[in-house]
Every structure is written in structure tokens, then in C-alpha cells.
Design a protein around this motif. Structure first.
Motif, PDB file in Angstrom:
ATOM      1  N   VAL A 284      -4.493   1.232   4.652  1.00 55.96           N
ATOM      2  CA  VAL A 284      -3.565   2.245   5.164  1.00 55.96           C
ATOM      3  C   VAL A 284      -3.995   2.563   6.590  1.00 55.96           C
ATOM      4  N   ASP A 285      -3.191   2.145   7.547  1.00 54.35           N
ATOM      5  CA  ASP A 285      -3.548   2.216   8.960  1.00 54.35           C
ATOM      6  C   ASP A 285      -3.242   3.599   9.541  1.00 54.35           C
ATOM      7  N   ALA A 286      -3.724   4.625   8.852  1.00 56.28           N
ATOM      8  CA  ALA A 286      -3.453   5.998   9.281  1.00 56.28           C
ATOM      9  C   ALA A 286      -4.413   6.927   8.557  1.00 56.28           C
ATOM     10  N   VAL A 287      -4.496   8.174   9.029  1.00 51.25           N
ATOM     11  CA  VAL A 287      -5.280   9.204   8.357  1.00 51.25           C
ATOM     12  C   VAL A 287      -4.353  10.362   8.005  1.00 51.25           C
ATOM     13  N   ASN A 288      -4.875  11.263   7.169  1.00 50.55           N
ATOM     14  CA  ASN A 288      -4.146  12.479   6.792  1.00 50.55           C
ATOM     15  C   ASN A 288      -2.865  12.195   6.020  1.00 50.55           C
ATOM     16  N   ARG A 289      -2.884  11.151   5.208  1.00 52.71           N
ATOM     17  CA  ARG A 289      -1.761  10.895   4.306  1.00 52.71           C
ATOM     18  C   ARG A 289      -1.906  11.794   3.078  1.00 52.71           C
ATOM     19  N   PRO A 290      -0.817  12.067   2.335  1.00 51.36           N
ATOM     20  CA  PRO A 290      -0.918  12.887   1.122  1.00 51.36           C
ATOM     21  C   PRO A 290      -1.927  12.300   0.136  1.00 51.36           C
ATOM     22  N   ALA A 291      -2.740  13.169  -0.457  1.00 51.55           N
ATOM     23  CA  ALA A 291      -3.804  12.706  -1.346  1.00 51.55           C
ATOM     24  C   ALA A 291      -3.254  11.927  -2.534  1.00 51.55           C
ATOM     25  N   GLY A 292      -2.152  12.413  -3.100  1.00 53.35           N
ATOM     26  CA  GLY A 292      -1.574  11.705  -4.235  1.00 53.35           C
ATOM     27  C   GLY A 292      -1.110  10.318  -3.865  1.00 53.35           C
ATOM     28  N   GLU A 293      -0.556  10.178  -2.686  1.00 52.19           N
ATOM     29  CA  GLU A 293      -0.097   8.872  -2.205  1.00 52.19           C
ATOM     30  C   GLU A 293      -1.275   7.915  -2.036  1.00 52.19           C
ATOM     31  N   ILE A 294      -2.385   8.433  -1.470  1.00 46.77           N
ATOM     32  CA  ILE A 294      -3.570   7.594  -1.299  1.00 46.77           C
ATOM     33  C   ILE A 294      -4.123   7.168  -2.657  1.00 46.77           C
ATOM     34  N   LEU A 295      -4.206   8.106  -3.591  1.00 42.67           N
ATOM     35  CA  LEU A 295      -4.741   7.810  -4.913  1.00 42.67           C
ATOM     36  C   LEU A 295      -3.864   6.799  -5.641  1.00 42.67           C
ATOM     37  N   ASP A 296      -2.556   6.951  -5.551  1.00 43.53           N
ATOM     38  CA  ASP A 296      -1.651   5.975  -6.156  1.00 43.53           C
ATOM     39  C   ASP A 296      -1.889   4.585  -5.577  1.00 43.53           C
ATOM     40  N   GLY A 297      -2.119   4.519  -4.259  1.00 46.44           N
ATOM     41  CA  GLY A 297      -2.356   3.228  -3.622  1.00 46.44           C
ATOM     42  C   GLY A 297      -3.624   2.566  -4.124  1.00 46.44           C
ATOM     43  N   ILE A 298      -4.679   3.345  -4.284  1.00 41.84           N
ATOM     44  CA  ILE A 298      -5.935   2.801  -4.793  1.00 41.84           C
ATOM     45  C   ILE A 298      -5.738   2.226  -6.189  1.00 41.84           C
ATOM     46  N   ILE A 299      -5.065   2.998  -7.041  1.00 48.38           N
ATOM     47  CA  ILE A 299      -4.878   2.574  -8.429  1.00 48.38           C
ATOM     48  C   ILE A 299      -3.997   1.331  -8.519  1.00 48.38           C
ATOM     49  N   SER A 300      -2.868   1.351  -7.813  1.00 54.60           N
ATOM     50  CA  SER A 300      -1.930   0.238  -7.924  1.00 54.60           C
ATOM     51  C   SER A 300      -2.463  -1.050  -7.295  1.00 54.60           C
ATOM     52  N   SER A 301      -3.333  -0.928  -6.293  1.00 58.16           N
ATOM     53  CA  SER A 301      -3.886  -2.127  -5.643  1.00 58.16           C
ATOM     54  C   SER A 301      -5.015  -2.762  -6.444  1.00 58.16           C
ATOM     55  N   GLY A 302      -5.574  -2.001  -7.383  1.00 56.96           N
ATOM     56  CA  GLY A 302      -6.705  -2.508  -8.144  1.00 56.96           C
ATOM     57  C   GLY A 302      -8.031  -2.389  -7.416  1.00 56.96           C
ATOM     58  N   ALA A 303      -8.040  -1.684  -6.272  1.00 53.11           N
ATOM     59  CA  ALA A 303      -9.286  -1.506  -5.519  1.00 53.11           C
ATOM     60  C   ALA A 303     -10.269  -0.672  -6.333  1.00 53.11           C
ATOM     61  N   THR A 304     -11.536  -1.059  -6.278  1.00 54.49           N
ATOM     62  CA  THR A 304     -12.563  -0.304  -7.005  1.00 54.49           C
ATOM     63  C   THR A 304     -13.491   0.461  -6.062  1.00 54.49           C
ATOM     64  N   ALA A 305     -13.356   0.237  -4.763  1.00 55.34           N
ATOM     65  CA  ALA A 305     -14.139   0.987  -3.773  1.00 55.34           C
ATOM     66  C   ALA A 305     -13.251   1.281  -2.575  1.00 55.34           C
ATOM     67  N   ALA A 306     -13.148   2.559  -2.203  1.00 53.68           N
ATOM     68  CA  ALA A 306     -12.280   2.985  -1.106  1.00 53.68           C
ATOM     69  C   ALA A 306     -13.142   3.523   0.035  1.00 53.68           C
ATOM     70  N   PHE A 307     -12.862   3.063   1.262  1.00 53.58           N
ATOM     71  CA  PHE A 307     -13.608   3.445   2.449  1.00 53.58           C
ATOM     72  C   PHE A 307     -12.712   4.307   3.342  1.00 53.58           C
TER      73      PHE A 307
END
Length: 348
Positions: A227-250
Motif C-alpha cells: 500500500v503506497d500510502a500512509v494513514n489509510r483506514p485501519a479496517g482497510e489495512i487489516l482486510d488487505g493483510i488478511i486477504s493477501s495472506g501476508a503473515t508479516a506486515a511492515f
């Protein structure tokens, strides 16, 4: 010496049995020059100064060296509002400490523009009052940086800066190496699908973080989400982590990580049991979250100290300065753990 006659450096030299030039170096010399005077001689001169109560004439000292013994400090963003305080304060503490050691005063250059529209070379700038200048900011004006490089005026940047018509003297943090070390640790814990939240960036500090992260991809790790941005909605970020299958978020911003961790708890997800989180850089205000995020320490005070010492050396010896990156040591935290056996589940 008795009576009311003001002592001179020649008087001190006669009492100490040295030359007037040696007394001048003991009083005013740069560390490199002082190193050439034997310690016994320096102590003899200083002992005479102590016993006679000699006080150097500050005006005469300035005239002799052509210096005001003032260091300018310019920040591209306001240094003291609460929103910036945790960013600038440690730098300023290091600058002040080293300036005191070097017997220089500080001049905070605040008249060069309003708010975030600051310019070093504004109509009202008082740059030349200072013997040299320290420049801070998340992102510099490239034209002004090129002018500083081109003109015969000593300055040092705090933070790595790309060349601007020539090398820029700076003291910065090695964000690329610090980031790379954290990614490598995540990979060693079994994480192979990674998410990154923050821009690739034009500012060097942002670009260095992305560069350190990207350099590890393909070595047992792949980019599952960026996600090439900061300050996105927390729920949107969390949904992205889950749907992408990522296990570590930086994250490059602590504020984003704090909000996402809180949102995860609300959904019944645990960090790092369900997925891990890493913040790329230390942030001063620990009270923002009860969670201690895995990160790395940015040596802000030491950057300020070393940049100030470099600037004084430029002023007093005419050196071109150098480019120094300080190590950003890891902060263990509690948000990076072994890769979970299965992906995190989205819960309502």
C-alpha cells in the motif's frame, strides 16, 4: 600580576613559559590543532589561566578567528509544535550538548518563511550571522540544497541526502540496513509473504526504508501486498493483510501500526500469534499504545552531536565534511513472532 591591568594572552604566555600562539590555540583551537600541543604544556597554560582568573575577550577572539562562534539551526518544518516534537527534540538535544562542548552558541533560524513554507534563502534570512548551519527536515528543498553545496558556506545536513551538484555533508541513520535486518529476521522465523505499508518515497529516509525492504525480496520472501500510502483506514489495512495472506506486515508509520493492532484485537486476532507487525524506526511517544512494537532504534541524539562536531570542524579547518551513517540497532519488541501455521481469518 597585580593591580587593575587587564591580563592579555601575552601575559599568560610569559607566566606559562610558552608562546602567545600556544596560548591562543589552547583557548580557541579546534581539537585537531590542540592535539599537536603536549598535554603537559596544555595543563601548564590552563593552570595559569585558572590561578590568574584570566577571561578571554570574546570580541577579540572573534576578530582573531573571523568567527561569531554561532551555529545556525534551520528546520524545514516547525521544530516545536506537539505534532513534530517527538521528531525534532532528540536532534536538538544532541546539537545543544555538542555546541556547549565546542563553546558555540546556537541560533534557531525561524524568520525564513511561515509554517511549512520555509526557505533557507528567504528575503529575511540571517544565515550569515552564523558561522555555519545545521539543516534538518523530513524532505529538503533540492534547489536550496544545491545552492548550499555551490556556495562557500559551511553546512551539515542531519539525515542522508543525495548529491546536489556535489556531495552533501551529512550524518544520518542507516535505515536501509536496519530495515533489511528486520526483514531477514522475519524470514528466519518462517515468514515468506510480506506486506509493506508506506510509499517508496522521494525523501531519502523513506526511499532508504523501501530500498532496504525491497533488497530482501526473492531471498525466501515475496511481496504479498504493498500500500503506497500512509494513514489509510485501519479496517482497510487489516482486510488487505488478511486477504493477501501476508503473515508479516511492515509499517513506516507507528500511528498506522497502532490503529491496525487495535482493530485486530477488536476482531479477536492476536499479534504476533495470527500475524506479525514491524515498525520501521523508533518513535519517542511510547504512551500511544500499550504494545511495544518490534522496530529499530534511530540514534537521533547522536546524529545531532556528530553533525554539530562535523560542522565545527568545517568552520575551523575548512574541510569539506563527510558522509556518515550511524547504525540503527534492533528493538526486540513483542510483535514479531514465528510464522503462524495458517493465515489469519477475517472476523466480524
Amino acid at each position: 600580576m597585580t593591580g587593575h591591568k587587564r591580563l592579555t594572552q601575552n601575559d599568560i604566555a610569559k607566566l606559562a613559559g610558552v608562546s602567545q600562539a600556544t596560548v591562543s590555540l589552547v583557548l580557541n583551537g579546534a581539537p585537531t590543532a590542540l592535539a599537536r600541543i603536549p598535554a603537559e604544556t596544555r595543563e601548564r597554560v590552563q593552570a595559569v589561566i585558572r590561578t590568574t582568573g584570566y577571561v578571554a575577550d570574546p570580541i577579540a577572539r572573534r576578530m582573531a578567528k573571523g568567527l561569531n562562534r554561532i551555529l545556525g539551526v534551520f528546520t524545514y518544518e516547525p521544530a516545536f509544535p506537539s505534532a513534530q516534537a517527538d521528531f525534532f527534540t532528540p536532534f536538538l538535544l544532541g546539537i545543544e550538548e555538542e555546541a556547549q562542548q565546542q563553546n558555540y552558541d546556537l541560533l534557531l533560524l525561524t524568520s525564513a518563511g511561515v509554517g511549512n513554507n520555509r526557505k533557507i534563502f528567504s528575503e529575511n534570512n540571517r544565515l550569515r550571522i552564523a558561522d555555519g548551519c545545521l539543516v534538518l527536515g523530513r524532505e529538503f528543498d533540492r534547489k536550496e540544497l544545491a545552492r548550499l553545496v555551490a556556495e562557500d558556506y559551511p553546512f551539515v545536513a542531519i539525515g542522508r541526502r543525495n548529491d546536489a551538484g556535489g556531495p552533501v555533508p551529512y550524518v544520518g541513520g542507516d535505515y536501509a540496513a536496519g530495515t533489511r535486518q528486520l526483514v531477514e529476521k522475519a524470514v528466519s522465523l518462517g515468514h515468506s509473504k510480506l506486506a509493506y505499508f508506506g510509499p517508496e518515497g522521494t525523501a531519502e529516509s523513506i526511499a532508504d526504508r523501501w530500498g532496504g525492504f525491497a533488497s530482501t525480496l526473492g531471498e525466501g520472501a515475496e511481496l504479498a501486498l504493498h500500500v503506497d500510502a500512509v494513514n489509510r483506514p485501519a479496517g482497510e489495512i487489516l482486510d488487505g493483510i488478511i486477504s493477501s495472506g501476508a503473515t508479516a506486515a511492515f509499517f513506516i508509520e507507528l500511528a498506522d501500526a497502532v490503529r491496525v493492532e487495535a482493530a485486530a484485537r477488536e476482531r479477536g486476532l492476536a499479534v504476533p500469534q495470527d500475524f506479525s507487525m514491524v515498525v520501521l524506526g523508533s518513535h519517542i511517544r511510547a504512551g500511544r499504545s500499550p504494545v511495544r512494537f518490534t522496530s529499530y532504534e534511530i540514534p537521533r541524539e547522536e546524529m545531532g552531536r556528530q553533525a554539530t562536531a562535523m560542522l565545527v570542524n568545517r568552520i575551523e579547518t575548512g574541510s569539506a565534511g563527510s558522509q556518515i551513517l550511524l547504525t540503527c540497532g534492533p528493538v526486540e519488541g513483542e510483535t514479531l513472532g514465528p510464522c503462524p501455521s495458517g493465515p489469519a481469518k477475517k472476523r466480524q
